[in-house]
Design an enzyme around this catalytic site. Structure first.
Site, short mmCIF file in Angstrom:
data_model
loop_
_atom_site.label_atom_id
_atom_site.label_comp_id
_atom_site.label_asym_id
_atom_site.label_seq_id
_atom_site.Cartn_x
_atom_site.Cartn_y
_atom_site.Cartn_z
N HIS A 246 0.85 -1.20 0.00
CA HIS A 246 0.00 0.00 0.00
C HIS A 246 0.88 1.24 0.00
O HIS A 246 2.06 1.20 0.33
CB HIS A 246 -0.94 0.02 1.21
N ASP A 373 -4.39 -19.77 11.39
CA ASP A 373 -3.31 -20.46 12.07
C ASP A 373 -3.35 -20.15 13.57
O ASP A 373 -3.23 -18.99 13.97
CB ASP A 373 -1.97 -20.03 11.48
N SER A 388 1.74 -5.47 6.79
CA SER A 388 1.40 -5.17 5.40
C SER A 388 2.59 -5.44 4.49
O SER A 388 3.73 -5.08 4.80
CB SER A 388 0.95 -3.72 5.25
#
Length: 503
Positions: A246, A373, A388
């Site tokens: 991003h 998980d 990210s």
């Protein structure tokens, strides 16, 4: 039975045949037959229609792709059996299917792309970014004045200072020198600004600060930022990387920082603030070996930061390159992400790709993912800031990167398709890759500045409003989807009927 009544019954019979035909497996497969197919060089594609008819496959340029490895541009098929599309050379061609060798049935554009393999990342990295000139992040009054001198001169938050009195400005210290000189000489300053895509020239008069006994212009400015993120991939052939997934924006202005240089360095995760509902978590990390630059920062786009990296990054999950998956290859179901939650160790964690957002144009929110998980859930609560850019792996292919976290559900968030990141990294030409236009933005942003902080926290999605609204949205999307399918049914039957009548 009159002629009018017979026509009515015949029409009803044809409608019944249409409805029954549209529910059949062959017709559904026909409707699922894509109008465009993108293939990587060396990857075969098996196509199944399971229709009990013979057909001729016509390839406009058999040098680009072949059917069943044939060198001819016309290949006889029986559609009850699958056939194979074999890419041969990079380029574009058209595949046409004709029933019984005469009736036009389907057309498909075939794009053969260069075979791409990259090394997946997952490493925690430190990011130090310099903006293309000082960025205006606020105004302040000068002692003895009623209004900030810069505000009076129409210098706005989000402007970049390009030059002062014809002298290019790169550092904040250079601004102070020009202001002091102009103040002592009792004159104004000509300031060249970058505002969006345009340049603007203004006149600024320094004011004497009675308290500090210096000349000031009433501006808060910043020209650097720093933060922590995750490396997504490294291309060993072109020696370029992609990270974050991003754009980096300035905390105060909310605008991407225009890149004027920067570097990525080693980072080590020291602790984790666990994410909770309404409170996204965060990786806490430190920089080290700051003189050992991993790569430079050349671009900051909606899909992350990109630049050159002279050598393969260390401490990765694997040193082997993996193939990449195009957006149409990604499936809802199990996948893995690679990321660091302790020190520099990259580990693989299970996730579920819960929903895919099919895109004709580049967009950052391509898929909804959910962490499954138990190890990651116990340690982080799900997706946290600093994660990210973590690569998403499915069926041995790099298919995307983590980009956002949901505020009301830290176990879930958004991911972007890897093809958009590869495109902005220059790994593959946009004209070959894309179904839509290219995003290529030179702007970007990060965290710590000279005057105040600029945030490089992962974009955080606002809470989903309610279960009812979500279900309503899904029902609306489902209705739109059924409408599109029905229109395609009608259009396809009309095309087939017209072709039969024109034979």
């Amino acid at each position: 039975m009159g002629r009018r009544q017979r026509s009515k019954w015949m029409g009803l019979f044809l409608v019944l045949l249409l409805v029954l035909g549209s529910m059949s497996t062959p017709f559904r497969q026909y409707m699922a037959f894509p109008s465009e197919m993108r293939l990587f060089s060396g990857n075969l594609k098996e196509i199944r229609l399971t229709m009990p008819v013979s057909a001729t496959a016509v390839v406009s340029d058999p040098r680009i792709a072949a059917v069943n490895r044939s060198t001819s541009d016309r290949v006889q098929l029986h559609l009850s059996h699958p056939f194979t599309l074999v890419p041969k050379n990079i380029g574009q061609t058209e595949l046409s299917l004709k029933l019984f060798g005469m009736v036009p049935f389907k057309k498909m554009q075939v794009k053969v792309l260069p075979n791409i393999r990259v090394i997946p990342g997952g490493q925690s990295i430190g990011v130090k970014l310099k903006s293309a000139g000082p960025l205006v992040v606020g105004h302040h009054l000068v002692q003895g004045t009623d209004k900030s001198p810069s505000e009076s001169s129409d210098i706005r938050v989000g402007d970049y200072i390009v030059a002062m009195d014809g002298q290019p400005i790169h550092e904040i210290a250079e601004v102070g020198k020009v202001v002091t000189k102009a103040g002592l000489e009792g004159r104004s300053i000509r300031v060249l600004l970058k505002r969006g895509a345009k340049e603007k020239l203004v006149t600024l008069t320094p004011a004497w600060d009675r308290k500090e006994k210096v000349y000031r212009i009433g501006l808060y400015i910043r020209n650097s930022a720093a933060g922590v993120g995750t490396l997504t991939f490294y291309d060993p052939k072109q020696k370029v990387y992609g990270a974050l997934g991003h754009v980096i924006t300035d905390m105060d202005t909310g605008q991407p920082i225009r890149v004027g240089g920067g570097k990525i360095i080693h980072s080590s995760v020291t602790s984790i603030q666990k994410g909770e509902t309404g409170e996204p978590g965060e990786k806490r990390a430190i920089f080290f070996q700051e003189n050992n630059t991993l790569g430079n920062i050349q671009r900051n786009t909606p899909f992350g930061i990109f630049g050159s990296m002279s050598q393969e990054p260390d401490s990765g999950f694997t040193r082997q390159s993996v193939p990449v998956g195009l957006s149409e290859e990604v499936k809802e179901g199990p996948a893995q992400i690679l990321t660091v939650v302790d020190g520099q160790k990259v580990e693989s964690y299970d996730i579920q790709i819960a929903h895919l957002i099919h895109q004709k144009f580049p967009a950052t929110k391509g898929m909804i993912i959910k962490v499954t998980d138990p190890r990651l859930l116990k340690r982080t609560g799900g997706i946290v800031q600093g994660m990210s850019g973590s690569p998403i792996i499915q069926n041995g292919k790099l298919v995307g990167a983590v980009t956002h976290v949901f505020v009301n559900d830290p176990t879930s968030g958004y991911g972007t398709y890897i093809e958009w990141m590869l495109q902005d990294a220059g790994v593959l030409q946009s004209t070959a890759f894309q179904k839509g236009r290219r995003f290529f933005v030179q702007n970007g942003n990060l965290r710590k500045g000279n005057r105040r902080k600029a945030g490089m926290a992962d974009p955080v999605v606002e809470p989903l409003k309610s279960t009812e609204e979500l279900e309503s949205s899904e029902r609306s999307a489902s209705k739109r989807g059924r409408g599109r399918i029905w229109r395609r049914y009608v259009s396809s039957w009309r095309m087939i009927t017209e072709n039969l009548l024109n034979c």
